[in-house]
Design a protein around this motif. Structure first.
Motif, mmCIF file in Angstrom:
data_model
loop_
_atom_site.group_PDB
_atom_site.id
_atom_site.type_symbol
_atom_site.label_atom_id
_atom_site.label_comp_id
_atom_site.label_asym_id
_atom_site.label_seq_id
_atom_site.Cartn_x
_atom_site.Cartn_y
_atom_site.Cartn_z
ATOM 1 N N ILE A 1 0.494 -1.489 -0.040
ATOM 2 C CA ILE A 1 0.316 -0.124 0.315
ATOM 3 C C ILE A 1 0.884 1.317 -0.332
ATOM 4 O O ILE A 1 0.381 2.517 0.226
ATOM 5 N N THR A 2 2.127 1.298 -0.252
ATOM 6 C CA THR A 2 3.605 2.197 -0.114
ATOM 7 C C THR A 2 1.980 3.121 -1.298
ATOM 8 O O THR A 2 3.175 4.220 -0.962
ATOM 9 N N GLU A 3 1.834 2.906 -2.822
ATOM 10 C CA GLU A 3 1.818 3.937 -3.698
ATOM 11 C C GLU A 3 0.336 4.364 -2.753
ATOM 12 O O GLU A 3 -0.113 6.143 -2.876
ATOM 13 N N ARG A 4 -0.400 3.718 -2.327
ATOM 14 C CA ARG A 4 -2.019 4.383 -1.873
ATOM 15 C C ARG A 4 -2.094 5.141 -0.600
ATOM 16 O O ARG A 4 -2.247 6.274 -0.439
ATOM 17 N N LYS A 5 -0.607 5.184 0.286
ATOM 18 C CA LYS A 5 -0.174 5.481 1.364
ATOM 19 C C LYS A 5 0.253 7.192 0.960
ATOM 20 O O LYS A 5 0.047 8.084 1.667
ATOM 21 N N GLU A 6 0.541 7.374 -0.349
ATOM 22 C CA GLU A 6 1.822 7.767 -0.821
ATOM 23 C C GLU A 6 -0.086 9.062 -1.031
ATOM 24 O O GLU A 6 0.276 10.178 -0.943
ATOM 25 N N VAL A 7 -0.717 8.328 -1.796
ATOM 26 C CA VAL A 7 -2.444 9.450 -2.634
ATOM 27 C C VAL A 7 -2.727 9.201 -1.366
ATOM 28 O O VAL A 7 -3.135 10.749 -1.524
ATOM 29 N N GLU A 8 -2.901 8.972 -0.085
ATOM 30 C CA GLU A 8 -3.339 9.336 1.136
ATOM 31 C C GLU A 8 -3.141 11.104 1.401
ATOM 32 O O GLU A 8 -3.645 11.316 2.010
ATOM 33 N N ARG A 9 -1.302 11.211 1.645
ATOM 34 C CA ARG A 9 -0.583 11.582 1.900
ATOM 35 C C ARG A 9 -1.239 12.920 1.045
ATOM 36 O O ARG A 9 -1.540 13.827 1.244
ATOM 37 N N THR A 10 -0.768 12.547 -0.027
ATOM 38 C CA THR A 10 -1.486 13.698 -1.470
ATOM 39 C C THR A 10 -3.072 14.045 -0.842
ATOM 40 O O THR A 10 -2.502 15.471 -0.368
ATOM 41 N N LEU A 11 -3.372 13.002 -0.958
ATOM 42 C CA LEU A 11 -5.065 13.818 -0.756
ATOM 43 C C LEU A 11 -5.281 14.882 0.543
ATOM 44 O O LEU A 11 -5.818 15.629 1.056
ATOM 45 N N ARG A 12 -4.761 13.818 1.843
ATOM 46 C CA ARG A 12 -4.760 14.264 2.933
ATOM 47 C C ARG A 12 -4.094 16.362 2.598
ATOM 48 O O ARG A 12 -4.925 17.444 3.168
ATOM 49 N N GLU A 13 -3.173 15.927 2.240
ATOM 50 C CA GLU A 13 -2.310 17.433 2.263
ATOM 51 C C GLU A 13 -3.623 18.900 0.956
ATOM 52 O O GLU A 13 -3.430 19.204 1.250
#
Ligand code: ADP
Length: 987
Positions: free
Chosen positions: A460-472
């Motif tokens: 889920i590395t990518e998902r986490k990345e996306v989540e981070r981006t989304l959160r930002e």
């Protein structure tokens, strides 16, 4: 040599049949032995007994024959005489050797009645010579006397067996009579025959039987004879003893003259009958065996053909199918049970094949799924990897393979003890050392009957990345939203402040110019006022919408009388309705009852719906129908106007949407009204629906819960106004309330005046006719009457006259309103003042204040406002109302003014250059007399919750720019001063 498989059906059947055959033959043999064998034994016995009896007969015949020979000699005169007179001639003639041989006798004795032997001779028939006379027969005094014991008649005789020392003898004794069988007997004639070997041989020859005679007192008796003797003594007549399979002996006894067993008579006979019996049994057995075997073979053959071969073939086929040829069918004909069995097996095989196909398919599908899934799927036993799918290599690294030890961090993720799966997120290190974020799911698994763990690893590395981006992104959006809110707040300030000035100045101009300017100027001024009011309405709508959106719109549910509410709305909207020569009809008002809701919002919605109806209908009918249930209230606004196309109807409730551009041109508007109305309706727990047909009119129905459910926080929401308002009301009760009666036939006036002049210490009553006004005036004795001159029927002057004529009402000040510029003569009639229509509320208020508080001293106010125009407008409005106004443009200047002298009240704008309003308020409160000073805040800013909270605790009232006119401010300020004054006066 091939092993016989005793488990084979065929062998077992064969063995079973053989066993049955053997048992059958044995049984039959046993039966044969029991039935036939015994019969043969009985027959053999009977035959033997017959033979023995035959032998006994022969011997008895021999005795009879001997007795008859003795009689011949005894009943003969010569013998008769010889006894009396012995002579040799008789002896020579009748007792010579030939007589012995001729008669086959071995002994003759003649005894006289005295028992003396007259003649005696013994003869050996074998050697044909005389032998010594047996000594036992020379003395008749002993046992031999029996021979002489006869009656002397012809019939009397003694004969039988006698045992002498030299062996057994047959003897016959007869009385010696005359030839005529007459006596008296002269003696006894005894004749004897020796039962020696010779005689026995002769008898055997006669009988053609092997006769053996043995003395029963022979000390060398054979065992057979000894046993036979025992049985004979026990009473048995003939004893039969089989000697061996070939021979059988029949034994009986010949009793002697004294009745004792003398000799044993035995016959050794061949066992012909028995042999015959055995032969018959043997042949029978053989025949039985053959028949049994033949039948057995036949039955077996039949079984083999009908059952065994088929079952074996079936079993073989099923075995083969099981072993390798899955999918094929068994072949077997016949419609018996085995045939059915084959059919059933085929059906089962078909189903099996089908099921297997599905299993294979499923397995392939699942395998495919497992192999295609991007998640790593690993089965491990805690130590070793037992299975890993292809994605497993991608996720964990190509080096990871089956049989290898699993990474300890992964191996540690196992389901709970009770089997509950575990789901967790974790950073894991791949085989190549790189680190990924993974979601791990551990499930209990059974791998080849041993417990194992199934571990699903999702990268889920990518998902986490996306989540981070989304959160930002969300944070950025939130911050943008905050900026938007800030922008709106600022905008509203920036727009409302000049707008309040525009409207205010227009109003001042209007008032100032009314007496002097021409109609055109007044018309233009009016247009400025209307446009300003419209713009303010739009800004207020936008703000309302954004408030609802931000969840800041407040609701204050309270019990509302529907008739009053509707009446107020109708009165307000009437001018719009009549503008297009429409008629408004209200239905269902009588039994509308009460509801609990936010009256202000309901009024806003109804006003919007009704004014839309008035706007889009010309020469038509507008109907407001109120209906309801115990739970709901429905307000249906129906018009006969232009109507709305169904397609467009869908869009109407969206922000800024109008039916088409031409509508805007023709009717104006922003397209915000319905959007806002629907949101307000939903905020109150209801909704708005639309039914419409183009060209035929529309019906907007507002449905609201009769009792609004309070969402949590609705009431508790802190606000700049609410707590202070309550405080005001509480303190109002200590005030003396002034009653003001407004008599006017214009509903707009009846609505407006009480609203514009609303004050906690004032109570307004309204009357639409002169008569009603008079009635209320006498009943209420109000403190002030505002009276319109132009009234239907009873006009204003008449009412004034009657009021003044009544001593009770004569002292009540009456303010007349007239459109007639020359109405000042009313003062003569007793009016306290005359105002010209259209009524200037400011003037009205001033007049009212003057009439209600004749001795009121001018009040001092410090106005802190940085906007020069607004400040000027407010100053002038206040001054016109008799206030002493000191103005400051910033906080520092304002504080100087406060320090010079504390005013009666402070009016403060929140957004000030330098020191802001809130700090200023703090500074004022810190000054002597500042703590109790009423402070009224005027702001164009949208307040944050924190600001609202703070203000609710630090100031008396907050007014929002754009929502009030100059007069409202004056009124509000006055009431605050009054309250404060009263509070100081009556602490
Ligand atoms: P506006 O300020 O433009 O009136 P509204 O949201 O109140 O905004 O109305 C949106 C549009 O809906 C109007 O412009 C008009 O086209 C249409 N509309 C509203 N009420 C009616 C009505 N009673 N009859 C016909 N059209 C209407």
């Amino acid at each position: 040599m091939p092993m016989i498989n005793i488990r084979s059906l065929r062998t077992r059947t064969m063995l079973a049949m053989l066993a049955m055959l053997v048992a059958l033959v044995a049984g039959l043999l046993f039966l044969a032995e029991q039935i036939i064998g015994k019969s043969f034994v009985a027959l053999e016995e009977r035959t033997t007994v017959l033979r023995v009896e035959q032998a006994v007969n022969v011997i008895e015949d021999s005795v009879v024959n001997l007795s008859r020979s003795a009689r011949d000699y005894a009943f003969w005169d010569s013998s008769y005489e010889f006894v009396q007179a012995p002579n040799d001639a008789y002896i020579v003639e009748n007792m010579n050797d030939s007589v012995f041989t001729g008669l086959n006798i071995s002994l003759i004795a003649i005894v006289n009645p005295a028992g003396e032997v007259v003649h005696a001779r013994a003869f050996d028939l074998v050697n044909e010579q005389e032998i010594p006379f047996p000594p036992e027969l020379q003395d008749f005094t002993g046992p031999m006397a029996v021979l002489l014991q006869h009656t002397g008649t012809a019939e009397s005789e003694r004969s039988g067996l006698v045992l002498f020392a030299d062996g057994p003898w047959l003897l016959a004794a007869r009385p010696i009579l005359t030839s005529q069988n007459e006596g008296p007997a002269t003696g006894t004639f005894i004749m004897g025959r020796r039962l020696d070997a010779h005689e026995v041989e002769r008898l055997s020859a006669v009988m053609r039987l092997p006769l053996v005679i043995t003395r029963s007192d022979d000390p060398d008796l054979s065992a057979v004879l000894q046993q036979a003797l025992v049985q004979i003594n026990a009473g048995k007549a003939v004893v039969i003893t089989p000697l061996d399979p070939q021979r059988i002996s029949g034994i009986t006894t010949l009793r002697d003259l004294w009745g004792q067993p003398g000799v044993l008579l035995s016959l050794d006979l061949p066992r012909e009958v028995s042999l015959l019996g055995r032969q018959a049994t043997g042949q029978y057995t053989l025949a039985l065996l053959i028949v049994g075997l033949v039948f057995g073979a036949l039955i077996f053959a039949m079984l083999e053909r009908t059952v065994l071969a088929r079952i074996i073939s079936l079993s073989g086929q099923v075995g083969m199918i099981e072993a390798n040829q899955v999918g094929s069918q068994v072949t077997l004909s016949g419609d018996d049970e085995i045939g059915h069995l084959a059919t059933t097996i085929n059906q089962m095989l078909a189903r099996l094949a089908h099921a297997q196909r599905r299993i294979t398919e499923n397995e392939r599908r699942y395998r495919q799924l497992i192999e295609l899934t991007p998640d790593a799927i690993i089965v491990h036993d805690g130590q070793q990897i037992r299975y890993i799918n292809s994605a497993g290599h991608q996720v964990l690294g190509n080096e990871v393979h089956v049989g290898q030890a699993l990474d300890p961090t992964l191996a540690a993720v196992v389901p709970q003890a009770d089997g509950t799966p575990i789901l967790k997120e974790q950073r894991i290190t791949r085989a190549d050392g790189s680190v990924i974020e993974a979601e791990l799911l551990a499930l209990a698994f059974v791998d080849e009957d041993t417990p194992a763990t199934e571990l699903i690893v999702r990268n889920i590395t990518e998902r986490k990345e996306v989540e981070r981006t989304l959160r930002e992104a969300k944070e950025a959006a939130d911050s943008a939203n905050r900026a938007k809110s800030q922008f709106l707040a600022t905008m509203s300030h920036e727009l409302r402040t000049p707008l309040t000035s525009i409207i205010g100045y227009a109003e001042l101009l209007n008032r100032a110019l009314t007496p002097i300017a021409n109609d055109e100027v007044m018309h233009d001024l009016r247009r400025i006022q209307v446009a300003g009011a419209h713009l303010l309405a739009i800004i207020n709508d936008v703000l309302d919408l954004s408030k609802i959106e931000a969840g800041h719109m407040q609701v204050h549910p309270a019990p509302v009388r529907l008739d009053k509410l509707v009446q107020a709305v109708v009165d307000t909207v009437q001018p719009v309705i009549v503008r297009n020569t429409n008629q408004l009809l209200v239905q269902g008002l009588d039994d509308a009852g009460l509801m609990v809701t936010d009256e202000v919002h309901v009024r806003q919605i109804l006003l919007n719906l009704l004014s839309n109806a008035g706007k889009f209908t010309t020469n038509g009918q507008i109907t407001l129908r109120i209906s309801g249930t115990p739970e709901m209230v429905y307000f249906a606004v129906h018009d006969t106007g232009i109507g709305i196309h169904p397609e467009q109807a869908k869009q109407l409730f969206r922000d800024f949407v109008q039916v088409d551009a031409s509508t805007t041109r023709k009717y104006g508007g922003t397209g915000l009204g319905l959007a806002l109305s629907r949101r307000l309706a939903r905020l109150l727990g209801g909704d708005i629906t639309l039914e419409s047909a183009l060209g035929e009119g529309s019906t907007f129905t507002l449905s609201l819960p009769r009792t609004m459910a309070l969402a949590e926080g609705d009431v508790a929401m802190p606000s700049g106004e609410a707590p202070r308002k309550t405080e005001l009301v509480a303190e109002d009760s200590t005030l003396q309330t002034r009653i003001i009666l407004v008599i006017d036939d214009d509903p707009a006036v009846l609505d407006l005046v009480p609203r514009v002049l609303a004050h906690p210490g004032l109570h307004f009553e309204t009357a639409a006719t002169g008569a009603e006004g008079l009635e209320l005036a006498t009943a209420l004795l109000p403190d002030l009457i505002i009276l319109d001159v132009l009234l239907p029927e009873l006009d204003g002057w008449d009412v004034l006259r009657q009021l003044k004529a009544n001593p009770e009402t004569a002292t009540i000040p009456v303010l007349m309103q007239s459109i007639d510029p020359n109405a000042d003569h009313g003062l003569v009639l007793g009016a306290a003042g005359v105002l010209h229509k259209p009524v200037d509320m400011l003037r009205l208020a001033q007049e009212m204040r003057a009439l209600l508080n004749p001795t009121a001293a001018p009040m001092d106010v410090i106005l802190v406002e940085d906007d020069a125009e607004l400040s000027e407008y407010l100053r002038r409005t206040l001054e016109q109302n008799g206030w002493l106004v000191r103005v400051a443009g910033d906080g520092v200047t304002a504080l100087d003014l406060f320090d010079q002298q504390m005013p009666n009240i402070a009016i403060v704008d929140l957004m000030l250059p330098g020191m802001d309003g809130i700090s200023l308020i703090g500074a004022i409160r810190d000054r002597p007399g500042g703590a109790s000073l009423p402070i009224l805040v005027v702001t164009a800013k949208e307040l944050t919750l924190a600001e609202q909270d703070h203000l609710s605790r630090s100031v008396e009232q907050v007014l929002h720019k754009g929502t009030f006119r100059g007069n409202d401010l004056v009124r509000c300020a006055r009431s605050l001063v009054q309250i404060n004054h009263d509070r100081i006066a009556h602490p």
